[in-house]
Design a protein around this motif. Structure first.
Motif, PDB file in Angstrom:
ATOM      1  N   GLY A 185       0.689  -1.364   0.311  1.00  0.00           N
ATOM      2  CA  GLY A 185       0.322  -0.346   0.055  1.00  0.00           C
ATOM      3  C   GLY A 185       0.926   1.124   0.046  1.00  0.00           C
ATOM      4  O   GLY A 185       0.263   1.983   0.174  1.00  0.00           O
ATOM      5  N   ASP A 186       2.083   1.029   0.362  1.00  0.00           N
ATOM      6  CA  ASP A 186       2.910   2.240   0.231  1.00  0.00           C
ATOM      7  C   ASP A 186       3.332   2.661  -1.274  1.00  0.00           C
ATOM      8  O   ASP A 186       4.338   3.635  -1.535  1.00  0.00           O
ATOM      9  CB  ASP A 186       3.952   2.305   1.038  1.00  0.00           C
ATOM     10  CG  ASP A 186       5.173   0.531   0.497  1.00  0.00           C
ATOM     11  OD1 ASP A 186       4.542   0.747  -0.305  1.00  0.00           O
ATOM     12  OD2 ASP A 186       5.561   0.709   1.553  1.00  0.00           O
ATOM     13  N   GLY A 187       3.105   1.800  -2.006  1.00  0.00           N
ATOM     14  CA  GLY A 187       2.821   2.003  -3.340  1.00  0.00           C
ATOM     15  C   GLY A 187       4.357   1.380  -3.956  1.00  0.00           C
ATOM     16  O   GLY A 187       4.509   2.219  -4.832  1.00  0.00           O
ATOM     17  N   THR A 188       4.757   0.681  -3.702  1.00  0.00           N
ATOM     18  CA  THR A 188       6.630   0.031  -4.244  1.00  0.00           C
ATOM     19  C   THR A 188       6.370  -1.310  -4.356  1.00  0.00           C
ATOM     20  O   THR A 188       5.694  -2.382  -3.543  1.00  0.00           O
ATOM     21  CB  THR A 188       7.857   0.310  -3.013  1.00  0.00           C
ATOM     22  OG1 THR A 188       7.363   0.045  -1.369  1.00  0.00           O
ATOM     23  CG2 THR A 188       7.896   2.608  -2.205  1.00  0.00           C
ATOM     24  N   VAL A 189       7.402  -1.367  -4.833  1.00  0.00           N
ATOM     25  CA  VAL A 189       7.528  -2.906  -5.890  1.00  0.00           C
ATOM     26  C   VAL A 189       9.480  -3.517  -4.726  1.00  0.00           C
ATOM     27  O   VAL A 189      10.239  -2.466  -4.549  1.00  0.00           O
ATOM     28  CB  VAL A 189       7.516  -2.911  -6.710  1.00  0.00           C
ATOM     29  CG1 VAL A 189       8.066  -4.846  -6.932  1.00  0.00           C
ATOM     30  CG2 VAL A 189       6.650  -3.620  -6.801  1.00  0.00           C
ATOM     31  N   ARG A 190       9.972  -4.136  -3.567  1.00  0.00           N
ATOM     32  CA  ARG A 190      10.434  -4.145  -3.567  1.00  0.00           C
ATOM     33  C   ARG A 190      11.728  -5.789  -3.055  1.00  0.00           C
ATOM     34  O   ARG A 190       9.765  -6.488  -2.623  1.00  0.00           O
ATOM     35  CB  ARG A 190      10.723  -3.693  -1.428  1.00  0.00           C
ATOM     36  CG  ARG A 190      10.091  -2.353  -1.645  1.00  0.00           C
ATOM     37  CD  ARG A 190      10.424  -2.517  -0.617  1.00  0.00           C
ATOM     38  NE  ARG A 190      10.094  -0.803   0.398  1.00  0.00           N
ATOM     39  CZ  ARG A 190       9.648   0.187   1.006  1.00  0.00           C
ATOM     40  NH1 ARG A 190      11.081  -0.081   1.992  1.00  0.00           N
ATOM     41  NH2 ARG A 190       9.416   1.064   1.368  1.00  0.00           N
ATOM     42  N   VAL A 191      12.190  -5.658  -3.194  1.00  0.00           N
ATOM     43  CA  VAL A 191      13.100  -7.425  -3.893  1.00  0.00           C
ATOM     44  C   VAL A 191      13.926  -7.185  -2.175  1.00  0.00           C
ATOM     45  O   VAL A 191      14.503  -6.165  -1.871  1.00  0.00           O
ATOM     46  CB  VAL A 191      13.973  -7.457  -5.133  1.00  0.00           C
ATOM     47  CG1 VAL A 191      14.654  -8.680  -4.781  1.00  0.00           C
ATOM     48  CG2 VAL A 191      13.213  -7.721  -6.001  1.00  0.00           C
ATOM     49  N   PHE A 192      13.865  -8.641  -1.916  1.00  0.00           N
ATOM     50  CA  PHE A 192      14.593  -9.134  -0.666  1.00  0.00           C
ATOM     51  C   PHE A 192      14.915 -10.313  -1.053  1.00  0.00           C
ATOM     52  O   PHE A 192      15.079 -11.076  -1.956  1.00  0.00           O
ATOM     53  CB  PHE A 192      13.641  -9.102   0.374  1.00  0.00           C
ATOM     54  CG  PHE A 192      12.546  -8.065   1.055  1.00  0.00           C
ATOM     55  CD1 PHE A 192      13.260  -7.498   2.313  1.00  0.00           C
ATOM     56  CD2 PHE A 192      11.696  -7.828   0.140  1.00  0.00           C
ATOM     57  CE1 PHE A 192      12.631  -6.244   2.429  1.00  0.00           C
ATOM     58  CE2 PHE A 192      11.199  -6.432   0.577  1.00  0.00           C
ATOM     59  CZ  PHE A 192      11.392  -5.975   1.858  1.00  0.00           C
ATOM     60  N   ASP A 193      16.390 -10.003  -0.152  1.00  0.00           N
ATOM     61  CA  ASP A 193      17.681 -11.456  -0.399  1.00  0.00           C
ATOM     62  C   ASP A 193      17.799 -11.301   0.896  1.00  0.00           C
ATOM     63  O   ASP A 193      18.345 -11.286   1.776  1.00  0.00           O
ATOM     64  CB  ASP A 193      19.146 -11.121  -1.234  1.00  0.00           C
ATOM     65  CG  ASP A 193      19.697 -11.750  -1.228  1.00  0.00           C
ATOM     66  OD1 ASP A 193      19.399 -13.169  -0.508  1.00  0.00           O
ATOM     67  OD2 ASP A 193      20.369 -11.876  -2.161  1.00  0.00           O
TER      68      ASP A 193
END
Length: 488
Positions: A185-193
């Motif tokens: 909902g914050d408008g971001t796509v985040r990638v996690f390792d």
């Protein structure tokens, strides 16, 4: 029992007792065309139902014993992500908790109820999850409490829990071993390792005001690409994680809000999206040389339903089937498979070529040898065509150009004989013929490797190229051996 169904050519409809929100395909080869559908009832008590489709009779069958109650509407469903019949027959659901259910022939039993809130018996709502194909012990969940949780379902314990975003996390998808992405909902796509849990990479930020991102799916076949969808947005945003923040393209042909997307599991260059405009659209979005920003891209094909479409899932086993859900209807769409058509075309060419060459066999030994060489050469060329046609990508034809260059030095400098390549003479023209033949031969091998390294062709296309080259080399060697005999 036989279920109510509506039949049209290429469209098969199952009418459920409840409105449908979530759905999933079974991956097991011993359970072909089995689906699960989850209800959307504005009440605590909801349902999950297993549906079996028989492609030979075009009928749906259900078993009342394989319908189970589910607290609240399931936000996502997934079968155990393995095609082996030796693995347990499991299905996972999400809602207030992550639940794992075990499927038997006559019943479905709750196997595990997983609560990520260690300090309370209550759990924040789980918006979605993804079951890892590469490690079937791992399930990643997203939640309204801004966290993403990695579960080890064998131990029934939390492996990792991360505060992933500033607002609710609406969707999550694995991209590879230890790597996943989430939309929020914050408008971001985040990638996690998971090897570096303190950091994440923002690969996209929605520029729209109040631009919450509702859906996200990582392309499992080609992990360079992610598709995401915003709340109340008619756009499907395609991201290339090698170039973060700026989308590769935006597909804008839907007339209303997009509700779900699904990548083709084995091809990787096709995407299906469904929307409140009652349409399901199939796009060619990841192919070599595709340089558009997507604004003027038209779908390859589309299907119009009778109501707003809530969900879509591409079959992981039968690649020409797509399942969509709207109102209380599950529809299976069978669309033309370009790969299958291309394969049939190539097999037809092989059959015609073989028949022509067989007609030569009655003319003697010379014709038999000629027919054999012709068949080998045609098989090599047809494999080149197959490497292109199966993947709708014509870059592999560069190797075919090298095949044209290979005999030219012998033709010009050796009088059409291959013996010039094996002579010990050091004449300048002969050396030039040897050099050019060697260079074109190395190029025939190097080109597919370079194209694959640049992600311009698929790995399987590269291996088809190698087989084609091996057959071509065998053809040349057989021709050389035959040309040494007097009768030739």
């Amino acid at each position: 029992m036989q279920s109510p169904a509506e039949k049209k050519p290429g469209v098969y409809t199952y009418v459920s007792q409840w409105p449908i929100y979530s759905l999933a395909w079974s991956v097991r080869h011993d359970k072909p065309s089995r689906l699960a559908i989850g209800s959307f009832i504005e009440d605590y008590s909801n349902k999950v139902e297993l549906v079996q489709f028989n492609s030979s009779t075009s009928d749906f069958t259900t078993d009342n014993r394989l319908i189970f109650d589910h607290p609240y509407a399931p936000t996502n469903l997934m079968f155990f992500p393995s095609d082996s019949a030796t693995n347990p027959d499991l299905i996972a659901t999400s809602g207030d908790y992550l639940r794992i259910w075990e499927i038997h022939d006559d019943r479905i039993e709750l196997k595990s109820l997983l609560n990520g809130n260690m300090s309370s018996e209550f759990n924040s709502a789980i918006t979605s999850f993804d079951w890892a194909e590469f490690d079937t012990r791992r399930v990643a969940t997203s939640s309204v409490d801004t966290t993403c949780t990695i579960w080890d379902i064998e131990r029934e314990a939390v492996d990792t829990q991360l505060v992933a975003h500033d607002k609710e996390v609406y969707d999550i998808s694995w991209g590879g071993f230890n790597v996943f992405a989430s939309a929020s909902g914050d408008g971001t796509v985040r990638v996690f390792d998971l090897r570096d849990k303190e950091r994440s990479t923002i690969v996209y930020e929605n520029p729209a005001q109040d631009g919450s991102l509702l859906r996200l799916e990582w392309n499992k076949h080609d992990p360079r690409f992610i598709a995401t969808v915003g709340v109340d947005s008619n756009k499907v945003v395609i991201l290339d994680i090698r170039f973060p923040t700026a989308p590769m393209m935006e597909l804008e042909k839907h007339g209303a809000s997009v509700n779900a997307v699904s990548w083709s599991p084995r091809m990787g260059h096709q995407l299906c999206s469904v929307s409140d405009d009652s349409r399901a659209m199939i796009w060619e979005v990841v192919r070599s040389g595709f340089g558009s920003d997507g604004a003027d891209v038209e779908p390859e094909m589309w299907y119009g339903a009778m109501a707003q479409i809530n969900q879509v899932r591409w079959s992981p086993v039968e690649l020409d089937w797509i399942a969509i859900a709207f109102m209380n209807k599950l529809q299976l769409l069978k669309f033309p498979n370009s790969r299958a058509a291309s394969l049939r075309f190539v097999l037809l060419l092989l059959s015609v070529t073989s028949n022509k060459e067989t007609s030569l066999l009655s003319d003697g030994d010379d014709h038999r040898r000629l027919a054999g060489l012709a068949f080998m050469f045609s098989a090599s060329i047809l494999l080149q065509v197959l490497a292109c046609a199966l993947y709708n990508n014509w870059w592999p034809m560069l190797s075919a150009l090298m095949y044209v260059l290979v005999p030219i030095p012998c033709l010009f400098f050796g009088g059409g004989s291959t013996q010039v390549l094996f002579t010990r003479e050091s004449d300048g023209w002969i050396n030039a013929a040897k050099f050019l033949t060697g260079a074109s031969t190395v190029g025939s091998l190097a080109i597919p490797i370079i194209l694959r390294h640049a992600h311009m062709i698929e790995s399987s296309a590269m291996w088809i190229e190698f087989v084609s080259f091996f057959i071509f080399v065998c053809t040349v060697m057989c021709f050389h051996r035959a040309s040494l005999e007097d009768e030739w």
